[in-house]
Enzyme design. Structure first.
Site, mmCIF file in Angstrom:
data_model
loop_
_atom_site.group_PDB
_atom_site.id
_atom_site.type_symbol
_atom_site.label_atom_id
_atom_site.label_comp_id
_atom_site.label_asym_id
_atom_site.label_seq_id
_atom_site.Cartn_x
_atom_site.Cartn_y
_atom_site.Cartn_z
ATOM 1 N N CYS A 1 27.541 -1.719 6.008
ATOM 2 C CA CYS A 1 26.670 -2.106 7.013
ATOM 3 C C CYS A 1 25.470 -2.998 6.846
ATOM 4 O O CYS A 1 25.064 -3.764 7.599
ATOM 5 C CB CYS A 1 26.300 -0.906 7.700
ATOM 6 N N GLU B 1 26.879 1.727 12.920
ATOM 7 C CA GLU B 1 26.023 0.379 12.820
ATOM 8 C C GLU B 1 26.930 -0.706 13.278
ATOM 9 O O GLU B 1 26.707 -1.677 14.062
ATOM 10 C CB GLU B 1 25.387 0.152 11.584
HETATM 11 N N1 THU Z 1 28.427 6.554 8.527
HETATM 12 C C1 THU Z 1 27.854 5.722 9.376
HETATM 13 O O1 THU Z 1 28.548 5.753 10.845
HETATM 14 N N2 THU Z 1 27.009 4.813 9.165
HETATM 15 C C2 THU Z 1 26.417 4.690 7.604
HETATM 16 O O2 THU Z 1 25.661 3.797 7.555
HETATM 17 C C3 THU Z 1 27.153 5.748 6.775
HETATM 18 C C4 THU Z 1 28.232 6.515 7.166
HETATM 19 C C5 THU Z 1 29.551 7.429 9.100
HETATM 20 C C6 THU Z 1 30.921 6.761 8.334
HETATM 21 C C7 THU Z 1 31.691 8.207 8.488
HETATM 22 O O3 THU Z 1 32.227 8.374 9.542
HETATM 23 C C8 THU Z 1 30.586 9.387 8.122
HETATM 24 O O4 THU Z 1 29.421 8.826 8.468
HETATM 25 C C9 THU Z 1 30.465 9.841 6.918
HETATM 26 O O5 THU Z 1 30.347 8.827 5.891
#
Ligand code: THU
Length: 135
Positions: A92, A60
């Site tokens: 986020c 995000e």
């Molecule tokens: N992650 C995201 O990209 N967005 C979120 O809102 C939650 C978590 C990613 C961060 C990390 O690379 C993986 O998901 C596990 O936490």
């Protein structure tokens, strides 16, 4: 700003495609995001991890920071896609609030295109924003 159902579906598709580019060799949790800006532009992003774990960035925020760095600051809607329909993390949510509004639609989707829809203020109630910095 009214966002049509067709546009929401398109946003989810863009987020699903971006998820294919996730760099998640440590968590193996691939995330894609796509943000529709009020100027009509769409920016997408995927999570990008690092061997120094805390340096990774969520999908995000990649999408939103791409938009802002291209001169687009007002979020109309955002979609996030994960294998299990996971919801955006707290950090986020706050960044969405910075460039969005309490009413901004947040689409939480799975790769088959189905999604749950929230207003941002349901995910981040009583949020802190730039308005709170006013005297
Ligand atoms: N992650 C995201 O990209 N967005 C979120 O809102 C939650 C978590 C990613 C961060 C990390 O690379 C993986 O998901 C596990 O936490």
């Amino acid at each position: 700003m009214k966002v049509s159902q067709a546009m929401k579906q398109q946003l989810v598709e863009r987020a699903t495609a971006a998820r294919e580019r996730a760099y998640a060799p440590y968590s193996h949790y691939a995330v894609g995001a796509a943000v529709l800006m009020k100027d009509g532009r769409i920016f997408d992003g995927c999570n990008v991890e690092n061997a120094v774990y805390p340096l990774g960035l969520c999908a995000e925020r990649v999408a939103i920071f791409k938009a802002v760095s291209e001169g687009s600051r007002e979020i109309a809607a955002i979609a996030v896609v994960t294998a299990n329909g996971g919801s955006p993390c707290g950090a986020c949510r706050q960044v969405i609030r910075e460039f969005g509004e309490e009413t901004t639609p947040v689409l939480v989707a799975t790769p088959d295109g189905t999604f749950r829809e929230w207003r941002l203020d349901a995910l981040l109630p009583d949020s802190f924003s730039a308005d709170d910095l006013e005297p």
